[in-house]
Design a protein around this motif. Sequence first.
Motif, PDB file in Angstrom:
ATOM      1  N   GLU A 100    -158.543 160.052 -19.687  1.00 60.48           N
ATOM      2  CA  GLU A 100    -158.869 160.529 -20.889  1.00 60.48           C
ATOM      3  C   GLU A 100    -160.049 161.197 -20.774  1.00 60.48           C
ATOM      4  OE1 GLU A 100    -158.929 157.553 -24.164  1.00 60.48           O
ATOM      5  OE2 GLU A 100    -157.087 156.590 -23.349  1.00 60.48           O
ATOM      6  N   THR A 102    -162.880 163.530 -22.571  1.00 60.36           N
ATOM      7  CA  THR A 102    -163.501 164.423 -23.885  1.00 60.36           C
ATOM      8  C   THR A 102    -164.727 165.372 -23.407  1.00 60.36           C
ATOM      9  OG1 THR A 102    -163.102 162.632 -25.185  1.00 60.36           O
ATOM     10  CG2 THR A 102    -164.768 164.047 -26.113  1.00 60.36           C
ATOM     11  N   SER A 117    -155.292 163.314 -20.614  1.00 63.39           N
ATOM     12  CA  SER A 117    -155.527 163.718 -22.191  1.00 63.39           C
ATOM     13  C   SER A 117    -156.891 164.311 -22.427  1.00 63.39           C
ATOM     14  CB  SER A 117    -155.026 162.588 -23.114  1.00 63.39           C
ATOM     15  OG  SER A 117    -155.856 161.712 -22.923  1.00 63.39           O
ATOM     16  N   CYS A 118    -156.854 165.472 -22.778  1.00 59.31           N
ATOM     17  CA  CYS A 118    -158.309 166.205 -22.883  1.00 59.31           C
ATOM     18  C   CYS A 118    -158.478 166.403 -24.253  1.00 59.31           C
ATOM     19  CB  CYS A 118    -158.298 167.551 -22.095  1.00 59.31           C
ATOM     20  SG  CYS A 118    -159.731 168.209 -22.265  1.00 59.31           S
ATOM     21  N   SER A 119    -159.684 166.058 -24.958  1.00 63.57           N
ATOM     22  CA  SER A 119    -160.249 166.324 -26.332  1.00 63.57           C
ATOM     23  C   SER A 119    -161.372 167.417 -26.119  1.00 63.57           C
ATOM     24  CB  SER A 119    -160.288 165.259 -27.032  1.00 63.57           C
ATOM     25  OG  SER A 119    -160.952 165.421 -28.279  1.00 63.57           O
ATOM     26  N   LYS A 121    -164.425 168.963 -27.638  1.00 62.08           N
ATOM     27  CA  LYS A 121    -165.519 168.647 -28.847  1.00 62.08           C
ATOM     28  C   LYS A 121    -166.258 170.469 -29.006  1.00 62.08           C
ATOM     29  CE  LYS A 121    -164.983 164.577 -29.719  1.00 62.08           C
ATOM     30  NZ  LYS A 121    -164.177 164.003 -30.713  1.00 62.08           N
ATOM     31  N   GLN A 137    -162.590 168.658 -36.597  1.00 62.57           N
ATOM     32  CA  GLN A 137    -161.473 168.378 -36.043  1.00 62.57           C
ATOM     33  C   GLN A 137    -161.635 168.812 -34.428  1.00 62.57           C
ATOM     34  OE1 GLN A 137    -159.236 166.236 -36.781  1.00 62.57           O
ATOM     35  NE2 GLN A 137    -160.190 166.294 -38.822  1.00 62.57           N
ATOM     36  N   PRO A 138    -161.524 167.727 -33.250  1.00 61.60           N
ATOM     37  CA  PRO A 138    -161.399 168.522 -31.871  1.00 61.60           C
ATOM     38  C   PRO A 138    -160.025 168.802 -31.669  1.00 61.60           C
ATOM     39  CG  PRO A 138    -161.261 165.926 -32.100  1.00 61.60           C
ATOM     40  CD  PRO A 138    -161.363 166.415 -33.588  1.00 61.60           C
ATOM     41  N   GLN A 139    -160.254 169.662 -30.545  1.00 59.11           N
ATOM     42  CA  GLN A 139    -158.893 170.401 -29.904  1.00 59.11           C
ATOM     43  C   GLN A 139    -158.432 169.592 -28.908  1.00 59.11           C
ATOM     44  OE1 GLN A 139    -160.006 173.956 -28.070  1.00 59.11           O
ATOM     45  NE2 GLN A 139    -160.498 174.901 -30.267  1.00 59.11           N
ATOM     46  N   THR A 140    -157.040 169.140 -29.144  1.00 56.11           N
ATOM     47  CA  THR A 140    -156.510 168.204 -28.000  1.00 56.11           C
ATOM     48  C   THR A 140    -155.473 168.894 -27.289  1.00 56.11           C
ATOM     49  OG1 THR A 140    -156.990 166.199 -29.636  1.00 56.11           O
ATOM     50  CG2 THR A 140    -155.422 165.932 -27.785  1.00 56.11           C
TER      51      THR A 140
END
Length: 148
Positions: A100, A102, A117-119, A121, A137-140
Amino acid sequence: MFSDNKKGRDYGNTTDFSRNQNKISEGTKIVGDVISEGGFRIEGTIEGTFKTTGKVVVGTSGFIKGTLECSDADFEGKFSGTLNVSNTLSLKPTAHIEGEVTVGKLAVEPGANFNASCSMKGSVKSLGKSGEQKSSQPQTTQGQGKSA
């Protein structure tokens, strides 16, 4: 001609640890938690939680398994776990990332493996007429396989 006025001078507690560069050499394995304010160059192995306010550079022989929190990171080596980079994550062609992620910004060079999986910010511009920005809201995104 020469004075001793530099001796014993009190500069206060203004030590800037963010300029310090630590190195974990190839053949070294650290198991546990590492907390620092300086940057790191990692050629060895770290298993556990690794937190620093500085930049982390993981060389081709470097491997981190666990959690990494830092301001910036350049990867040539491997990572498996939870990665939190407040600014820029740069992946070189030999990088292999799983888990994961971020980030604030992501740069992936051709050849890097990014199975995470990438979030992302940061602020997201609205496409509406008002021109306001949304920043809550972060982009995922989901990345699988080898990048081209």
